[in-house]
Design a protein around this motif. Sequence first.
Motif, short mmCIF file in Angstrom:
data_model
loop_
_atom_site.label_atom_id
_atom_site.label_comp_id
_atom_site.label_asym_id
_atom_site.label_seq_id
_atom_site.Cartn_x
_atom_site.Cartn_y
_atom_site.Cartn_z
N LEU A 1 -7.98 0.26 -7.47
CA LEU A 1 -7.44 -1.05 -7.49
C LEU A 1 -6.81 -1.40 -6.38
CD1 LEU A 1 -5.97 -1.00 -11.08
CD2 LEU A 1 -7.93 -2.31 -10.14
N ALA A 2 -6.39 -0.71 -5.60
CA ALA A 2 -5.56 -0.79 -4.15
C ALA A 2 -6.65 -1.40 -3.28
CB ALA A 2 -4.69 0.23 -3.61
N ALA B 1 -13.44 -8.65 -8.12
CA ALA B 1 -12.36 -8.67 -6.53
C ALA B 1 -13.20 -9.07 -5.49
CB ALA B 1 -11.70 -7.44 -6.52
N GLU C 1 -7.23 -4.81 -4.31
CA GLU C 1 -6.00 -5.60 -4.05
C GLU C 1 -6.06 -6.24 -2.45
OE1 GLU C 1 -2.71 -3.51 -3.08
OE2 GLU C 1 -2.06 -5.59 -2.14
N GLY D 1 -6.25 -9.80 -1.00
CA GLY D 1 -5.02 -10.01 -0.29
C GLY D 1 -5.31 -10.47 1.23
N GLU E 1 0.83 -1.19 0.09
CA GLU E 1 0.01 0.17 -0.10
C GLU E 1 0.94 1.27 -0.05
OE1 GLU E 1 -3.46 0.11 -0.26
OE2 GLU E 1 -2.97 -1.93 -0.61
#
Lengths: 98, 166
Positions: A69-70, B152, A73, A77, A35
């Motif tokens: 997108l972070a 996602a 992600e 994750g 990050e």
Amino acid sequence: MPLLYPLVLASALFGIGLYGVLARRNAVMMLLGVELMLNAVNLNLVAFDAWFADVVHSGQVLTLFTITLAAAEIGLGLAIILALFRALRTVDVDEVGR
Amino acid sequence: MTLTEIVFLVFAVIAVGSALLSMTSGQLVHAALWLVVTLGAVAGCFVLMTAEFVAWVQVLVYVGSVVVLVIFALMLTRQPSGARSAEVTGNRWVAAVLGAAAAIGLGATMVAGFGGEQIEGRRIGTAGSIGDALFNDWVLPFEILSGVLLAALIGAIVISRSGSDR
């Protein structure tokens, strides 16, 4: 404001994030390092947008995309890390690697 | 040196200092909270670079939700051995050298490439102008991104659920 200030700040944050990804034992902390590196990239995008005085605001719009997108992600994750923790009862990357 | 530059340098020092603390702190929750300080200081830098909308998105998404998610994950995966998980791996010195090399290399490239340039801030990134750009010139990437985000989220739900069945 000189363009160099944000660029050098972004380089420093990227280096610190890289250290975090490589040195941290806890998988969640590795994600925090990622990050930090993404934030350095955002800083670069915004700085070049402001420097270029872009009509379509490419840098700032791309920063919004990177932030989204972070978020995607880190959601994925953390889900993977939780599955790993359920399977192995640890999130220590050294022990998982064994 | 103008007031903007002084405030920017203060934010930069806060960001780098708290990022270092976050990546070296032995307490995991403290590390996550130091990251909040870093992200907030970077949001302040965004405001000073005329990107006020991006700064508020940064505060909402990163400080508001990403850090909360991370703290949740830290508490859910807390190990009985306690502080041991906060340690760094054996190759921390290699990592430190690589991190310093990346920072110095990138910084030197930036100094060599953009030494005397100035940010003048002629186009302020207000919500209105960003919205215009987003929905006139960037509609297709924006829509594709919403599909990516949906994929996602579904993936995260599936991964979390398939573990709990067993």
